[in-house]
Design a protein around this motif. Structure first.
Motif, PDB file in Angstrom:
ATOM      1  N   GLU A 154     -51.154  72.005  75.061  1.00 36.94           N
ATOM      2  CA  GLU A 154     -51.338  72.400  73.934  1.00 36.94           C
ATOM      3  C   GLU A 154     -50.151  72.277  72.954  1.00 36.94           C
ATOM      4  O   GLU A 154     -50.295  72.234  71.686  1.00 36.94           O
ATOM      5  N   ASN A 155     -48.834  71.926  73.498  1.00 35.96           N
ATOM      6  CA  ASN A 155     -47.779  71.631  72.969  1.00 35.96           C
ATOM      7  C   ASN A 155     -47.494  70.326  72.401  1.00 35.96           C
ATOM      8  O   ASN A 155     -46.779  69.624  71.713  1.00 35.96           O
ATOM      9  N   MET A 199     -48.416  79.633  69.773  1.00 33.87           N
ATOM     10  CA  MET A 199     -47.700  78.998  70.862  1.00 33.87           C
ATOM     11  C   MET A 199     -46.694  80.017  71.668  1.00 33.87           C
ATOM     12  O   MET A 199     -46.746  79.794  72.846  1.00 33.87           O
ATOM     13  N   GLU A 229     -48.746  67.332  65.693  1.00 33.06           N
ATOM     14  CA  GLU A 229     -48.544  67.286  63.906  1.00 33.06           C
ATOM     15  C   GLU A 229     -47.167  67.760  63.663  1.00 33.06           C
ATOM     16  O   GLU A 229     -47.009  67.812  62.325  1.00 33.06           O
ATOM     17  N   ARG A 230     -46.463  68.540  64.367  1.00 34.06           N
ATOM     18  CA  ARG A 230     -45.360  69.262  63.941  1.00 34.06           C
ATOM     19  C   ARG A 230     -44.137  68.083  63.590  1.00 34.06           C
ATOM     20  O   ARG A 230     -44.129  67.015  64.052  1.00 34.06           O
ATOM     21  N   PHE A 280     -49.382  78.497  64.019  1.00 35.92           N
ATOM     22  CA  PHE A 280     -49.421  77.820  65.354  1.00 35.92           C
ATOM     23  C   PHE A 280     -48.239  78.251  65.990  1.00 35.92           C
ATOM     24  O   PHE A 280     -48.239  78.299  67.455  1.00 35.92           O
ATOM     25  N   ARG A 298     -56.731  81.054  69.150  1.00 36.60           N
ATOM     26  CA  ARG A 298     -56.209  79.674  69.093  1.00 36.60           C
ATOM     27  C   ARG A 298     -56.043  79.098  67.707  1.00 36.60           C
ATOM     28  O   ARG A 298     -57.067  79.406  67.124  1.00 36.60           O
ATOM     29  N   PRO A 313     -61.745  65.753  65.319  1.00 34.10           N
ATOM     30  CA  PRO A 313     -61.134  67.056  64.594  1.00 34.10           C
ATOM     31  C   PRO A 313     -60.043  67.904  65.527  1.00 34.10           C
ATOM     32  O   PRO A 313     -59.266  68.406  64.933  1.00 34.10           O
ATOM     33  N   ASP A 314     -60.303  67.527  66.630  1.00 36.55           N
ATOM     34  CA  ASP A 314     -59.455  68.446  67.708  1.00 36.55           C
ATOM     35  C   ASP A 314     -59.388  67.780  68.916  1.00 36.55           C
ATOM     36  O   ASP A 314     -60.292  67.318  69.432  1.00 36.55           O
ATOM     37  N   TYR A 315     -58.311  68.109  69.598  1.00 35.51           N
ATOM     38  CA  TYR A 315     -58.199  68.061  71.007  1.00 35.51           C
ATOM     39  C   TYR A 315     -56.981  68.677  71.358  1.00 35.51           C
ATOM     40  O   TYR A 315     -56.060  68.952  70.721  1.00 35.51           O
ATOM     41  N   ILE A 316     -56.824  69.019  72.818  1.00 34.88           N
ATOM     42  CA  ILE A 316     -55.749  70.023  73.160  1.00 34.88           C
ATOM     43  C   ILE A 316     -54.517  69.030  72.839  1.00 34.88           C
ATOM     44  O   ILE A 316     -54.128  67.792  73.590  1.00 34.88           O
ATOM     45  N   GLY A 317     -53.522  69.615  71.922  1.00 38.74           N
ATOM     46  CA  GLY A 317     -52.198  68.843  71.783  1.00 38.74           C
ATOM     47  C   GLY A 317     -52.339  68.259  70.584  1.00 38.74           C
ATOM     48  O   GLY A 317     -50.899  68.138  70.008  1.00 38.74           O
ATOM     49  N   LYS A 318     -53.261  68.131  69.851  1.00 35.01           N
ATOM     50  CA  LYS A 318     -53.468  67.627  68.351  1.00 35.01           C
ATOM     51  C   LYS A 318     -52.528  68.150  67.472  1.00 35.01           C
ATOM     52  O   LYS A 318     -51.819  67.638  66.528  1.00 35.01           O
ATOM     53  N   ARG A 319     -52.670  69.665  67.402  1.00 36.98           N
ATOM     54  CA  ARG A 319     -51.827  70.430  66.304  1.00 36.98           C
ATOM     55  C   ARG A 319     -50.358  70.284  66.696  1.00 36.98           C
ATOM     56  O   ARG A 319     -49.662  70.206  65.871  1.00 36.98           O
ATOM     57  N   GLY A 320     -50.136  70.399  68.014  1.00 34.69           N
ATOM     58  CA  GLY A 320     -48.783  70.269  68.547  1.00 34.69           C
ATOM     59  C   GLY A 320     -48.060  69.213  67.837  1.00 34.69           C
ATOM     60  O   GLY A 320     -46.830  69.001  67.694  1.00 34.69           O
ATOM     61  N   PRO A 353     -55.825  72.099  65.046  1.00 35.37           N
ATOM     62  CA  PRO A 353     -55.521  71.215  63.804  1.00 35.37           C
ATOM     63  C   PRO A 353     -55.701  72.001  62.313  1.00 35.37           C
ATOM     64  O   PRO A 353     -56.703  72.738  62.214  1.00 35.37           O
TER      65      PRO A 353
END
Lengths: 106, 988
Positions: B695-696, A42, B884-885, A38, A28, B875-882, A31
């Motif tokens: 996660e998206n 994905m 940020e796109r 990523f 995985r 710092p994190d949760y499911i979808g946070k990185r997604g 952030p």
């Protein structure tokens, strides 16, 4: 319709008893990761004609997620193992190697 | 003419006459007849018309491979098209009509297509209908639709009156086919102590052996079959059934088979068909072989039949296909037909054997019987149109110069045999080309493999390429002494005569049903179609309901020849299940009507029903949409229910709401990863609205979380989301964060949950008595446990309507009693139940989003103005990185706003707001769309929510939504919160 054996409850069940979860052993990227990492995490999935490590859930059974090593062409199942690992166990890798060399010998 | 012979017929019972009708004419047959044999007995050789040219079509085969004799069977609700006459058992009162004929079978207007045959060649549709473009919609497509389809579909209002069922079976060895090979293989497996299941597609055992003759250890094949069956019947580990066709072999030994139970007894009690769902460790395919036609001009004229079929009709049904039967062959087997015809007292004017040297012992026997045999000879063309009247004879080696013309009324042809390798091939078994026998047969070294990597299908007997009785028995593991004539080798004949010119090739049919000729396949090759799969689709060869059982091998031989390559290089098309058509009813089984899928009912289902609820399906749940009273429309009822909630108090059965218990020392940490906002800081006794993303980054579910204790949270999900979200939590717990000590349990059905909503809600609960529900004791977004009206209850002060609201959960067994108590207590305050539509309007008035309306899998919480529910600290949760796109933080994203129509009307659901200009496809550009739209009785006007480009920055702007009728409606961009924007009411 595949037959898989759940490594948790030991039941050999029909494919319809399970839920397919795609490629196993993904790392995985959350952030702070790069766009490329990523994106690969994905969306980029292996689609081999041959051995595939994949996730399954015994959804109409004990409910546990597990992994299977399966040849997508011959449908041979080299084994199933718990999901709480980051790579396939050695005995399954050995079985794959044995089958591959037997196949090459043919 | 074809007729019934005075004696003989192993399958018919002459003491049991059966009346039936075909094409409106009353006819007679006998018990034991198939529809095809009974038609032939009545001199009905012409039974239908071909698909494209409407050519007259006669019966050509005697079994499942029949391409021509397809009929509409039955009447009314039992009408069924495309039924094969050769596999339809005759019964009293059977009614059949021919297909693809207008105005009649004898005089068909579509036959005029035949005159255009030179233009209707391979790929005609692809080429013809390209231009002019504008013609497609109004000229070509209606024309094609008019002429498409074979047979007549049952009327849509006619529900199938019959029942069907599924049947599960398990065995070590499944034997498909009850001929000599199958029975012998079953015997070997049974003696080895294995659980054996033998399935035969016809009603008879022994396969072709009773017709083809020979003896085994001095016994006739009938006697051998009976003795073998008796031996198997005495064994406890063997089961065998007739009328069960093995339709398909699937991964790891899963098999589907189709049993015709009561086709010959319409209306009988019990299932009509049964679908067998079999798990077999090993499958033995003893499915025999199918005879191939020969490709000569006019081989489709009614009266031209397979040689094996001709002797089947004589032997089984005492039916003579014609008085004078010409035999044409490239192998010895057809001589059996010549002898059978001769012994039945009919005439064989000539046997045309394409092989220069002719055949072996069987040819000698025919000559000894006085039959004329001409070797090296072929049919130049068949004479006659609706019925064979004769054949023109030529040399096989030549180009078709006529040497002789012989009058006859039937032709029996044999081009050799093709093993039925379908079951071998369904799961990937490979074939090899056997040049000596001109056939594809299973390559034993490359079988389909099971989960251990071992082959799990074997073929035996004719299915394995063993064509003679001695070979068959040996292949199936027997050591018996066989007495049968030795056969000379076959000579491959793919075109008759060998040098046939274009004129003859354009009349030599490969696929009788789809009207594909030798010339079509050759043309496809000329136009560059090299792959057999492409040539098949271009010419439609083998794409009819018979799936090329007769035509495929002949077709690919022609294709190989045209491409100048050997047959194995061309290969075969893919064999796909089912082997022969099976009924949709059998596939559906019992899953229809009320038991099509399970319905989930809350504990108040019966009360709702009695209260006259109009139901709405929500997932598998049934929820009341509204409760119309006498004289009320649904719309009236919904508006009344909303007004009740806003002015007095409404009661909602919210039991379907998902309820997940998340428990463990790490429960808070886990929920911080699952929800976008912080849950670990939630105090015991408090509630917090939370969002879950995938996660998206896209919003997946929402609901209120209540902290039960230090290590226990109750997570509410949407009605349809409980199982999905439960699975989502389990997946992350088990596969990513397995070090967290957390359990998740779905307790949705353990609790009945009711919403008491409206300005008088508190008074109703106070009347019930017990728990202090005052504002100070139980403020908004708190929960408490206590008794209400004597029942232990959890009371949550949460609101999905903007009103003062309590949601009360009681154990489901007490749900109905508590609901009754609520109704009684609420009566003096004007309490009334409300349904899901009122719920939707109430939440839309308040600007609350609904998963599935405002979200569609492409919407992030930020689009919906829910930034306040997204933690900036975590710092994190499911979808946070997604999220940020780049695309997700684009200020041009469509965002949630309210929409107020200028004229007060309701915007159509799903309407798009247009922008200036047009896109690359010439369509109007868009700048937003409606996600929820209702008439608000509270505001007395249409309100809507929608996603609009930069919407929140454009308050007050007017945008335009075109409607389907061409007009459009203008709406002003406003806040989505139309009602009580400061939240004073829900906080009361």
């Amino acid at each position: 319709m595949l037959i898989l054996t759940c490594p948790y409850c030991g039941v050999a069940g029909e494919e319809t008893e399970f839920h397919a979860g795609g490629e196993a052993h993904l790392k995985r990227f959350g952030p702070g990761s790069s766009d490329d990492d990523f994106d690969a995490y994905m969306f980029a999935r292996k689609n081999p004609k041959g051995v595939h490590f994949e996730r399954w859930r015994h959804v109409f059974g004990c409910g546990k997620w597990f992994h299977a090593a399966r040849d997508t062409a011959t449908l041979q199942v080299f084994g199933t193992y718990p999901a709480q690992v980051s790579g396939p166990p050695q005995d399954i890798l050995d079985r794959i190697a044995a089958a591959t060399s037997a196949h090459a010998a043919k | 003419m074809s007729t019934r012979l005075a004696t003989g017929g192993s399958r018919i019972d002459r003491s049991k006459p059966r009346r039936f009708t075909f094409d409106g004419a009353g006819l007679r047959g006998f018990a034991g007849d198939t529809l095809a044999s009974a038609l032939l007995a009545n001199n009905r050789m012409l039974v239908g018309r071909s698909f494209k040219y409407h050519r007259p079509r006669g019966i050509v085969a005697a079994g499942v491979e029949e391409p021509n004799a397809l009929v509409n069977l039955g009447t009314g609700a039992r009408h069924e098209p495309n039924q094969r006459a050769t596999t339809t058992a005759l019964f009293e009162g059977l009614t059949a009509t021919p297909q693809n004929v207008w105005p009649s079978l004898d005089h068909d207007i579509g036959a005029v297509n035949g005159l255009f045959a030179p233009f209707l060649t391979a790929g005609f549709y692809y080429k013809m209908f390209l231009y002019p473009r504008a013609f497609w919609k109004h000229v070509y497509e209606p024309f094609i639709r008019q002429s498409a389809g074979l047979g007549r579909a049952p009327a849509p209002e006619d529900a199938d009156p019959d029942t069907y069922e599924h049947f599960h079976a398990f065995c070590d060895v499944l034997v498909a086919g009850g001929g000599v090979a199958g029975l012998q293989a079953a015997r070997v497996a049974a003696r080895a102590g294995q659980r054996v299941l033998v399935l035969e597609q016809t009603s008879h055992w022994g396969g072709r052996a009773p017709v083809d003759g020979g003896t085994i250890d001095g016994q006739t094949t009938e006697a051998w079959t009976a003795a073998t069956l008796a031996e198997l019947a005495a064994l406890p580990n063997v089961r065998f059934r007739t009328q069960v066709m093995v339709a398909g072999v699937y991964d790891h030994g899963y098999v589907l088979a189709h049993e015709t139970v009561a086709d010959d007894r319409p209306g009988a009690k019990g299932p009509r068909h049964r679908l067998w769902r079999i798990r077999a460790t090993r499958i033995i395919s003893a499915t025999g072989a199918i005879e191939r036609p020969l490709s000569f001009a006019g081989n489709d004229v009614p009266g031209v039949m397979l040689a094996s079929a001709v002797r089947d009709y004589i032997a089984h049904y005492a039916v003579s296909p014609g008085d004078r039967v010409v035999i044409v062959t490239n192998n010895d087997d057809a001589y059996r037909t010549a002898l059978a015809v001769h012994r039945a007292g009919l005439t064989v004017p000539v046997i045309l054997d394409a092989r220069p040297a002719g055949g072996g012992a069987l040819m000698a026997e025919a000559r000894a019987a006085g039959l004329r045999v001409e070797t090296g000879r072929a049919i130049a063309k068949v004479l006659g149109t609706k019925r064979v009247t004769g054949v023109a004879v030529c040399a096989q080696a030549g180009e078709g110069a006529v040497l002789d013309t012989i009058p006859c009324d039937a032709v029996a042809m044999s081009g050799g045999w093709s093993p039925v390798v379908h079951l071998w091939s369904h799961c990937g078994g490979k074939l090899i080309w056997d040049a000596d026998r001109a056939m594809f047969r299973p390559d034993a070294a490359r079988p389909p493999t099971d989960h251990t990597g071992a082959g799990f299908v074997t073929c035996t007997g004719a299915a394995n390429g063993a064509l003679t009785l001695a070979e068959v028995l040996a292949d199936a593991g027997a050591t018996g002494q066989v007495d049968a004539p030795l056969e000379a080798a076959l000579a491959p004949v793919w075109m008759m005569p060998q040098g046939a010119g274009p004129k003859l090739r354009a009349k030599a049919w490969l696929d009788f049903q789809n009207d594909v000729k030798v010339s079509d396949v050759q043309q496809a090759a000329q136009e560059g179609y090299q792959s057999v799969e492409h040539a098949k689709r271009y010419t439609t060869l083998g794409m009819a309901t018979d799936q090329g059982k007769l035509s495929n091998i002949n077709g690919l031989a022609i294709l190989s020849d045209a491409l100048g390559q050997p047959i194995p290089q061309t290969g075969t098309t893919t064999f796909r299940p089912p082997y022969a058509p099976i009924s949709m009813g059998a596939i559906g089984g019992a899953a229809r009507g009320d038991v099509f899928q399970p319905i989930r009912r809350t504990c108040l289902y019966d009360w709702h029903e009695a209260a006259g609820a109009h139901w709405e399906p929500v997932g598998q749940w049934r929820r009341p949409y509204c409760y119309p009273r006498a004289g009320e429309t649904h719309q009236d009822a919904v508006r009344r229910e909303i007004t009740t909630v806003r002015s007095a108090v409404g009661l909602l059965d919210a039991s379907t709401l998902g309820k997940l218990i998340v428990k463990g020392p790490d429960a808070g940490r886990f929920l911080d990863l699952i929800y976008t906002n912080m849950m670990s800081t939630l105090a015991v006794g408090r509630c917090r609205y939370g969002l879950m993303c995938n996660e998206n980054g896209f919003l997946s579910d929402d609901g209120v979380v209540a902290r039960m204790s230090d290590d226990t949270f109750l997570c509410h999900t949407t009605t349809g989301g409980a199982d999905r979200i439960h699975a989502h939590l389990e997946e992350w717990l088990q596969t990513e964060w397995w070090d967290l000590q957390v359990y998740v349990a779905n307790v949705t059905e353990h609790w009945a949950q009711f919403a008491v909503v409206g300005p008088k809600a508190r008074q109703v609960l106070e009347k019930l008595g017990g728990l202090d529900v005052s504002k100070s004791a139980l403020p908004f977004m708190n929960w408490a446990e206590g008794t209400l009206g004597g029942v232990t209850a959890r009371v949550f002060r949460i609101s999905f309507s903007g009103e003062l609201s309590y949601e009360i959960a009681v154990p489901v067994s007490l749900g109905r009693a508590f609901w009754d108590a609520l109704l009684a207590a609420g009566a003096e305050y004007g309490a009334a139940p409300y349904g899901t539509e009122a719920l939707h309007v109430l939440r839309a008035e308040k600007g609350f989003i609904m998963i599935g309306d405002e979200t569609d899998g492409t919407v992030i919480p930020q689009d919906l103005g829910l930034d306040w529910a997204i933690s900036k600290k975590k710092p994190d949760y499911i979808g946070k990185r997604g999220q940020e796109r780049l695309r997700m933080v684009d200020p041009d994203r469509w965002k949630l706003v309210g929409l107020e129509t200028l004229d007060g009307s309701v915007i159509p659901d799903g309407a798009y707001a247009v922008a200036d200009g047009r896109n690359a496809n010439g369509q109007r550009n868009t700048q937003g769309r409606v996600t929820s739209t209702y008439f608000s009785p509270t505001l007395g006007r249409g309100i809507a929510m929608g996603l609009v480009r930069r919407g929140p920055d454009r308050m007050g702007e007017v945008i335009e939504f075109p409607k389907l009728d061409g007009s459009s409606v203008k709406a002003r961009i406003v806040s989505p919160v139309f009602y009580d924007p400061n939240g004073e009411k829900q906080d009361a």
